[in-house]
Design a protein around this motif. Structure first.
Motif, PDB file in Angstrom:
ATOM      1  N   THR A  74       0.685  -1.309  -0.069  1.00 47.69           N
ATOM      2  CA  THR A  74       0.091   0.003   0.050  1.00 47.69           C
ATOM      3  C   THR A  74       0.811   1.308  -0.044  1.00 47.69           C
ATOM      4  OG1 THR A  74      -0.148   0.279   2.421  1.00 47.69           O
ATOM      5  CG2 THR A  74      -1.657  -1.163   1.343  1.00 47.69           C
ATOM      6  N   SER A  75       0.199   2.527  -0.209  1.00 46.91           N
ATOM      7  CA  SER A  75       1.078   3.701  -0.302  1.00 46.91           C
ATOM      8  C   SER A  75       1.187   4.195   1.047  1.00 46.91           C
ATOM      9  CB  SER A  75       0.083   4.674  -0.888  1.00 46.91           C
ATOM     10  OG  SER A  75      -0.452   4.690  -2.022  1.00 46.91           O
ATOM     11  N   GLU A  76       0.649   3.464   2.077  1.00 50.03           N
ATOM     12  CA  GLU A  76       0.864   3.819   3.353  1.00 50.03           C
ATOM     13  C   GLU A  76       2.355   3.135   3.792  1.00 50.03           C
ATOM     14  OE1 GLU A  76      -1.097   3.636   7.977  1.00 50.03           O
ATOM     15  OE2 GLU A  76      -1.907   2.324   6.372  1.00 50.03           O
ATOM     16  N   ARG A  77       2.204   1.817   3.438  1.00 48.41           N
ATOM     17  CA  ARG A  77       3.563   0.973   3.779  1.00 48.41           C
ATOM     18  C   ARG A  77       4.906   1.872   3.258  1.00 48.41           C
ATOM     19  NH1 ARG A  77       1.456  -5.090   4.219  1.00 48.41           N
ATOM     20  NH2 ARG A  77      -0.289  -4.518   5.875  1.00 48.41           N
ATOM     21  N   VAL A  78       4.757   2.124   1.717  1.00 51.20           N
ATOM     22  CA  VAL A  78       5.624   2.766   1.381  1.00 51.20           C
ATOM     23  C   VAL A  78       6.374   3.909   1.995  1.00 51.20           C
ATOM     24  CG1 VAL A  78       6.308   4.139  -0.728  1.00 51.20           C
ATOM     25  CG2 VAL A  78       5.179   2.316  -1.006  1.00 51.20           C
ATOM     26  N   ALA A  79       5.414   4.675   2.566  1.00 48.15           N
ATOM     27  CA  ALA A  79       5.648   5.889   3.522  1.00 48.15           C
ATOM     28  C   ALA A  79       6.259   5.713   4.632  1.00 48.15           C
ATOM     29  CB  ALA A  79       4.431   6.975   3.549  1.00 48.15           C
ATOM     30  N   ARG A  80       5.709   4.503   5.287  1.00 46.22           N
ATOM     31  CA  ARG A  80       6.372   3.934   6.545  1.00 46.22           C
ATOM     32  C   ARG A  80       7.865   3.465   6.308  1.00 46.22           C
ATOM     33  NH1 ARG A  80       1.271   0.985   9.733  1.00 46.22           N
ATOM     34  NH2 ARG A  80       0.052   3.150  10.119  1.00 46.22           N
ATOM     35  N   SER A  81       7.886   2.753   5.300  1.00 44.00           N
ATOM     36  CA  SER A  81       9.257   2.142   5.051  1.00 44.00           C
ATOM     37  C   SER A  81      10.227   3.338   4.672  1.00 44.00           C
ATOM     38  CB  SER A  81       9.068   1.200   3.872  1.00 44.00           C
ATOM     39  OG  SER A  81       8.362   0.325   3.972  1.00 44.00           O
ATOM     40  N   LEU A  82       9.856   4.464   3.761  1.00 46.55           N
ATOM     41  CA  LEU A  82      10.717   5.373   3.659  1.00 46.55           C
ATOM     42  C   LEU A  82      11.280   6.042   5.173  1.00 46.55           C
ATOM     43  CD1 LEU A  82      12.433   7.082   1.457  1.00 46.55           C
ATOM     44  CD2 LEU A  82      10.151   8.572   1.687  1.00 46.55           C
ATOM     45  N   ALA A  83      10.154   6.261   5.810  1.00 49.39           N
ATOM     46  CA  ALA A  83      10.574   6.971   7.393  1.00 49.39           C
ATOM     47  C   ALA A  83      11.447   5.942   8.257  1.00 49.39           C
ATOM     48  CB  ALA A  83       9.215   7.442   8.085  1.00 49.39           C
ATOM     49  N   ALA A  84      11.186   4.636   7.921  1.00 52.24           N
ATOM     50  CA  ALA A  84      12.047   3.618   9.014  1.00 52.24           C
ATOM     51  C   ALA A  84      13.509   3.723   8.256  1.00 52.24           C
ATOM     52  CB  ALA A  84      11.481   2.386   8.887  1.00 52.24           C
ATOM     53  N   GLY A  85      13.738   4.258   7.136  1.00 54.33           N
ATOM     54  CA  GLY A  85      15.180   3.940   6.618  1.00 54.33           C
ATOM     55  C   GLY A  85      15.379   3.099   5.667  1.00 54.33           C
ATOM     56  N   ALA A  86      14.289   2.246   5.047  1.00 52.09           N
ATOM     57  CA  ALA A  86      14.404   1.461   4.326  1.00 52.09           C
ATOM     58  C   ALA A  86      15.139   1.807   3.067  1.00 52.09           C
ATOM     59  CB  ALA A  86      13.139   0.681   3.842  1.00 52.09           C
ATOM     60  N   GLN A  87      16.098   0.927   2.190  1.00 51.49           N
ATOM     61  CA  GLN A  87      16.579   1.509   0.828  1.00 51.49           C
ATOM     62  C   GLN A  87      16.037   0.885  -0.169  1.00 51.49           C
ATOM     63  OE1 GLN A  87      20.178  -0.021   3.246  1.00 51.49           O
ATOM     64  NE2 GLN A  87      21.217   1.406   1.894  1.00 51.49           N
ATOM     65  N   PHE A  88      15.000  -0.284  -0.055  1.00 48.11           N
ATOM     66  CA  PHE A  88      14.432  -0.812  -1.194  1.00 48.11           C
ATOM     67  C   PHE A  88      12.965  -1.434  -0.490  1.00 48.11           C
ATOM     68  CE2 PHE A  88      16.937  -4.155   0.499  1.00 48.11           C
ATOM     69  CZ  PHE A  88      16.129  -5.230   0.433  1.00 48.11           C
ATOM     70  N   THR A  89      12.108  -1.812  -1.202  1.00 43.48           N
ATOM     71  CA  THR A  89      10.925  -2.448  -1.011  1.00 43.48           C
ATOM     72  C   THR A  89      10.614  -3.562  -1.914  1.00 43.48           C
ATOM     73  OG1 THR A  89       9.333  -0.965  -2.692  1.00 43.48           O
ATOM     74  CG2 THR A  89       9.797  -0.301  -0.478  1.00 43.48           C
ATOM     75  N   VAL A  90       9.789  -4.457  -1.416  1.00 50.71           N
ATOM     76  CA  VAL A  90       9.601  -5.891  -1.781  1.00 50.71           C
ATOM     77  C   VAL A  90       8.003  -6.115  -1.623  1.00 50.71           C
ATOM     78  CG1 VAL A  90       9.829  -8.232  -1.926  1.00 50.71           C
ATOM     79  CG2 VAL A  90      11.882  -6.570  -1.140  1.00 50.71           C
ATOM     80  N   ALA A  91       7.373  -6.897  -2.470  1.00 49.56           N
ATOM     81  CA  ALA A  91       6.165  -6.882  -2.447  1.00 49.56           C
ATOM     82  C   ALA A  91       5.696  -8.425  -2.479  1.00 49.56           C
ATOM     83  CB  ALA A  91       5.031  -6.083  -3.223  1.00 49.56           C
ATOM     84  N   PRO A  92       4.684  -8.964  -2.253  1.00 53.51           N
ATOM     85  CA  PRO A  92       4.332 -10.413  -2.705  1.00 53.51           C
ATOM     86  C   PRO A  92       3.943 -10.744  -4.093  1.00 53.51           C
ATOM     87  CG  PRO A  92       2.839  -9.669  -1.126  1.00 53.51           C
ATOM     88  CD  PRO A  92       3.812  -8.590  -1.091  1.00 53.51           C
ATOM     89  N   GLY A  93       3.335  -9.300  -4.502  1.00 51.35           N
ATOM     90  CA  GLY A  93       2.753  -9.462  -6.021  1.00 51.35           C
ATOM     91  C   GLY A  93       2.998  -8.068  -6.543  1.00 51.35           C
ATOM     92  N   PHE A  94       2.481  -8.058  -7.771  1.00 51.24           N
ATOM     93  CA  PHE A  94       2.812  -6.795  -8.466  1.00 51.24           C
ATOM     94  C   PHE A  94       1.557  -5.761  -8.401  1.00 51.24           C
ATOM     95  CE2 PHE A  94       2.967  -4.557 -12.668  1.00 51.24           C
ATOM     96  CZ  PHE A  94       3.953  -3.641 -12.275  1.00 51.24           C
ATOM     97  N   ASP A  95       1.739  -4.568  -8.093  1.00 47.25           N
ATOM     98  CA  ASP A  95       0.890  -3.524  -8.014  1.00 47.25           C
ATOM     99  C   ASP A  95       1.441  -2.523  -8.778  1.00 47.25           C
ATOM    100  OD1 ASP A  95      -0.584  -1.037  -7.281  1.00 47.25           O
ATOM    101  OD2 ASP A  95      -1.681  -2.530  -5.891  1.00 47.25           O
ATOM    102  N   ALA A  96       1.121  -1.944  -9.829  1.00 45.61           N
ATOM    103  CA  ALA A  96       1.608  -0.907 -10.623  1.00 45.61           C
ATOM    104  C   ALA A  96       1.979   0.290  -9.782  1.00 45.61           C
ATOM    105  CB  ALA A  96       1.090  -0.912 -12.228  1.00 45.61           C
ATOM    106  N   ALA A  97       0.817   0.645  -9.121  1.00 44.51           N
ATOM    107  CA  ALA A  97       0.646   1.970  -8.540  1.00 44.51           C
ATOM    108  C   ALA A  97       1.536   1.862  -7.300  1.00 44.51           C
ATOM    109  CB  ALA A  97      -0.684   2.350  -8.064  1.00 44.51           C
ATOM    110  N   VAL A  98       1.594   0.906  -6.571  1.00 46.38           N
ATOM    111  CA  VAL A  98       2.748   0.948  -5.450  1.00 46.38           C
ATOM    112  C   VAL A  98       3.957   0.758  -5.843  1.00 46.38           C
ATOM    113  CG1 VAL A  98       3.410  -0.636  -3.308  1.00 46.38           C
ATOM    114  CG2 VAL A  98       0.611  -0.221  -3.839  1.00 46.38           C
TER     115      VAL A  98
END
Length: 202
Positions: A74-98
């Protein structure tokens, strides 16, 4: 910015730390780093998990390692990941918007795929590095089959991987494998260290 080719050419093993407290996540991250695993993913499916991600990021300060956020759906998890200092993201599926939001935030995204249609859809959006999930159900034979129509796909296998089956996936063409609970198994650590060594000079 993180480059998946650089990460998995260095070592083909990634650690996934799902569902652990912050303290335990740091302990297991250090176990991974001591083995030579330089890439750690912490899934962020709950507020507590985000705290674990932040703790691992803090513990990684000064080390030549990369820390990513998993289960970013989700968009919220993108924001939380960025705030926590993540350097990349991973998802179990493909959501083009996320995926696009993650990339716009400066976080390279590794989307999950499990069918030829999903591989094709992700690649049509420019993604060649993909997460094959759940790998233990897809099997190494699936990797070989996918390589025919999609030779440009670079697959990182996650889900049900440990020191006993990881080599079969790497031998079948996986560019990386992810392990989780195997880090808590002392008898598996020597085998994991051997797998990590496959990255040198590949």
């Amino acid at each position: 910015m993180v480059d998946f080719a650089t990460i998995f050419d260095r070592t083909p093993v990634m650690a996934i730390l799902r569902g652990y407290t912050a303290d335990r996540s740091v302990e297991l991250a250090r176990t991974a780093w001591d083995l030579g695993i330089a890439c750690v993913e912490v899934p962020v499916q709950s507020p507590e998990a985000v705290e674990s991600l932040a703790a691992v990021v803090e513990a990684a300060a000064g080390r030549d390692v990369v820390i990513g956020a998993g289960t970013v759906t989700t968009s919220e998890r993108v924001a939380r990941s960025l705030a926590a200092g993540a350097q990349f993201t991973v998802a179990p599926g493909f959501d083009a918007a996320v995926a696009a939001e993650s990339e716009a935030a400066g976080l390279p995204h590794l989307p999950g795929v499990a069918t030829p249609s999903e591989v094709g859809a992700a690649m049509a959006h420019g993604y060649t590095w993909l997460k094959a999930f759940p790998a233990s159900l897809l099997t190494p034979a699936w990797l070989a089959a996918i390589a025919g129509p999609f030779p440009q796909a670079r697959l990182v296998c996650t889900g049900g991987i440990d020191s006993h089956n990881a080599r079969a996936f790497l031998d079948a063409g996986a560019r990386g494998v992810a392990v989780g609970s195997a880090l808590e198994s002392p008898e598996q650590l020597p085998a994991l260290a051997t797998l990590v060594g496959r990255g040198a000079g590949r």
